[in-house]
Design a protein around this motif. Structure first.
Motif, mmCIF file in Angstrom:
data_model
loop_
_atom_site.group_PDB
_atom_site.id
_atom_site.type_symbol
_atom_site.label_atom_id
_atom_site.label_comp_id
_atom_site.label_asym_id
_atom_site.label_seq_id
_atom_site.Cartn_x
_atom_site.Cartn_y
_atom_site.Cartn_z
ATOM 1 N N PHE A 96 -2.618 6.611 5.328
ATOM 2 C CA PHE A 96 -3.874 6.153 5.946
ATOM 3 C C PHE A 96 -4.348 7.310 6.823
ATOM 4 O O PHE A 96 -3.979 7.416 7.996
ATOM 5 N N CYS A 108 1.475 6.228 -2.800
ATOM 6 C CA CYS A 108 0.988 7.419 -2.078
ATOM 7 C C CYS A 108 1.917 8.610 -2.285
ATOM 8 O O CYS A 108 1.872 9.581 -1.510
ATOM 9 N N ASP A 144 -11.706 6.265 0.667
ATOM 10 C CA ASP A 144 -10.414 6.506 0.017
ATOM 11 C C ASP A 144 -9.423 6.896 1.118
ATOM 12 O O ASP A 144 -9.539 7.966 1.717
ATOM 13 N N ARG A 145 -8.463 6.040 1.365
ATOM 14 C CA ARG A 145 -7.575 6.277 2.516
ATOM 15 C C ARG A 145 -6.724 7.530 2.361
ATOM 16 O O ARG A 145 -6.192 8.054 3.335
ATOM 17 N N MET A 164 0.827 -1.216 0.000
ATOM 18 C CA MET A 164 0.000 0.000 0.000
ATOM 19 C C MET A 164 0.861 1.265 0.000
ATOM 20 O O MET A 164 0.357 2.382 -0.068
ATOM 21 N N GLU A 219 -11.492 2.877 6.345
ATOM 22 C CA GLU A 219 -10.858 3.741 5.334
ATOM 23 C C GLU A 219 -10.257 2.938 4.182
ATOM 24 O O GLU A 219 -9.984 3.483 3.119
ATOM 25 N N TYR A 220 -10.045 1.644 4.399
ATOM 26 C CA TYR A 220 -9.558 0.834 3.276
ATOM 27 C C TYR A 220 -10.383 -0.430 3.055
ATOM 28 O O TYR A 220 -10.132 -1.172 2.120
#
Ligand code: SF4
Length: 609
Positions: free
Chosen positions: A429, A573, A472-473, A245, A453-454
């Protein structure tokens, strides 16, 4: 409730008023209530007057599945604020089986003792011969002294005896109250442990309704695709997932991905499992014992470990030898030290060494380089026994260690309210990030468990939090509402004595509808999810009032500057930072608090605190 004064040797019983269990349920809520009501402002965490509470949940020890949980509370020696930690195992069900909802301990014995609970008989007994022993030996010694090898023991290890601020209370292999350093409170009281043996099982208040309710809950769990994962690998594969992630805390939060994360994930050593284990009345049995047949620790037998400790001793310490992480997690349990907090402080020390802030002179020649597991093991021992100047400094916890070391060390101490961060990067996150900031016990995923959130679909997020973007994190929308609900739901589950894995990890029951059916069936009192969430809100507010009594303010609801100013530089991210201030104001408004984060008089009145 049983009250034990270790200074005078007095032991007394007191009924727990019905309105308290109605408003605070049990477990964490009950501990919080007692602390807010009775702990005076001038009592330091290691003073004899600090109140240490072992509280079973409202449902602990019943025929509801996964109800072996126990909660321990006191003023924390690590943070100075609310000390609150939850463990699985068998101890909670045994305590409840003795008719004890909470054991409230004050004072300090003049020699090492243990509390022996045999059904309704509670005694304080000499534990001098157990003092100095590590977890396994200490537990065996206390059972021998109690004359009952089938009883259950809770013990501190050498870290607790030496009042290390990261000391845990151990309830068995892999079962710990680790966070917030409550083992040190036991050490300060000369309390080596507790032994408990029940003579009856706790009967459900309405067994006729309870049996089908439990069956229904279990059937829902078994129907989930995640059942297979949890029953074989437990939480362990999340180490790799967090790396994928792009949101892990590798090398003390300097990287969000880590080549080698897969080595600390359970799939990598699934073949080493000797047997699966579980807590009281748990069909999931997410724990496992393994025997290592390769690498430096060949021949070692122990507990497999869980996500956060494996991630901490693995990627966070720059260590790509997952089996060494397993070994180090077990060593933490043997020493009686929080495997997350200790791993974090070791990662912090390595980071300082790699940057030249700590020198070989400071470390006594120990080469604290990323992934040097032999050096990590030595440093862990030095922390546990406070046997070197560096070990003694780190034994005070990351915040105090950074202050003592100076030379810019503070900027690498990633913590909130004195508690070091768990593994997920707040920029990747964002609900978890907000949760770290506002959590009453400090930066800890388990306080909020912001899994929606995920794990929620956009539709679920829209229904629950008013915006599909909450799923949507990386979005900040809807996260204040999510954190509010998850935080209150967690307070309830910690107070009922149910495990979070089925309740949140699997069922995602954050509106507590499933939990409410169970509570209704077992107590005979109809409750809704909303009723339970209100109790959770009350518990969270009690903790916040406690923190403010001991000097916390809204300014402590923050994150280390790095996460609000430094964008993630790699991975999925890339470019993300967390814009905390607006989320914080939304959160305060939803909680009904003042703009500076103070609990308003109106809120106190509304909740009947
Ligand atoms: S799911 Fe795991 S931690 Fe939870 S009660 Fe079962 S064995 Fe214990």
């Amino acid at each position: 409730m049983v009250l034990v004064d270790l200074s005078t040797g007095e032991i007394s019983r007191k009924p727990c008023p019905e309105h308290i269990t109605r408003d605070y349920l049990g477990g964490r809520g009950l501990g919080d209530y007692i602390l807010l009501k009775h702990l005076k402002k001038d009592v330091a965490p290691l003073d004899p007057e600090n109140i240490l509470i072992f509280a079973a949940g409202l449902l602990s020890g019943t025929k509801m599945i996964t109800t072996g949980r126990l909660h321990v509370s006191a003023r924390s020696p690590l943070t100075g604020l609310i000390g609150t930690s939850n463990s699985g195992g068998m101890f909670g069900s045994e305590l409840k089986g003795c008719g004890i909802l909470a054991l409230v301990i004050v004072g300090k014995a003049n020699k090492p003792v243990f509390i022996n609970i045999r059904s309704e008989h509670v005694t304080i007994e000499d534990a001098s011969t157990a003092w100095g022993l590590e977890r396994k030996e200490a537990a065996a010694k206390l059972l021998e002294l109690a004359g009952d090898e089938k009883a259950r023991a809770a013990v501190i290890g050498p870290a607790g005896e030496k009042m290390v601020a990261l000391a845990s209370i151990m309830f068995g292999p892999g079962h710990a109250c680790g966070r917030t350093g409550l083992g040190a409170v036991m050490g300060a009281k000369h309390l080596k442990g507790l032994v408990v043996r029940k003579t009856s099982s706790v009967a459900a208040a309405t067994p006729a309704a309870a049996v089908p309710a439990v069956k229904d809950y279990l059937a829902k769990l078994k129907a989930l695709p995640s059942w297979e994962q949890w029953t074989t690998l437990g939480s362990t594969d999340s180490v790799l997932w967090t790396h994928q992630m792009g949101g892990c805390a590798a090398k003390n939060h300097s990287q969000v991905t880590f080549a080698g994360a897969e080595t600390a994930s359970g799939s990598a050593f699934k073949d080493l499992i000797v047997k699966h284990r579980g807590c009281y009345n748990c069909p999931i049995r997410c724990k496992a014992d393994i025997k290592i047949d390769r690498g430096r620790h060949t021949g070692f037998e122990g507990e497999r470990g869980e996500y956060e400790p494996l991630a901490t001793w693995g990627p966070k310490c720059g260590n790509a030898d997952g089996l060494a992480s397993v070994y180090l997690c077990n060593l933490c349990d043997d020493y009686g030290v929080d495997s997350i907090g200790a791993g974090n402080v070791v990662a912090f020390a390595i980071d300082l060494y790699e940057r030249g802030i700590l020198t070989p002179e400071d470390t006594g020649g120990l080469a604290l380089t990323w992934g040097n597991t032999e050096a990590m093991e030595q440093l862990l021992q030095q922390i546990t026994y406070r046997s070197t100047p560096l070990g003694d400094t780190l034994a005070r916890g990351m915040r105090e260690a950074a202050r003592i070391i100076g030379r810019g060390a503070e900027q690498y101490a990633h913590l909130v309210k004195g508690l070091s961060m768990t593994f997920m990067d707040p920029r990747a996150f964002k609900a978890s990030g907000l949760g770290y900031a506002v959590s009453n016990r400090g930066a800890d995923f388990g306080y909020v468990y912001a899994k929606p959130e995920y794990a929620y679909t956009p539709q679920q997020a829209l229904d629950a939090f008013g915006t599909a973007k909450a799923a949507d994190r990386l979005s900040e929308e809807g996260k204040a509402a999510m954190v509010r609900q998850c935080m209150c739901a967690n307070a309830v589950v910690d107070s009922l004595g149910i495990c979070k894995i089925p309740q949140f990890g699997m069922l995602l029951d954050f509106n507590l509808e499933e939990a409410a059916k169970i509570v209704t069936a077992f107590t005979g009192q109809p409750v809704t999810g909303a009723d339970l969430l209100l109790a959770g809100e009350r518990i969270v507010n009690v903790e916040r009032l406690f923190n403010f009594r001991f000097g916390a303010t809204g300014r402590d609801d923050t994150l280390p500057e790095k996460f609000t100013t430094e964008p993630i530089s790699e991975g999925p991210c890339q470019g993300s930072v967390i814009n905390l201030a607006p989320m914080l104001q939304q959160f305060y408004a939803l909680m009904g608090w003042e703009q500076d984060g103070t609990v308003s008089a109106a809120k106190i009145k509304q909740l009947g605190i």
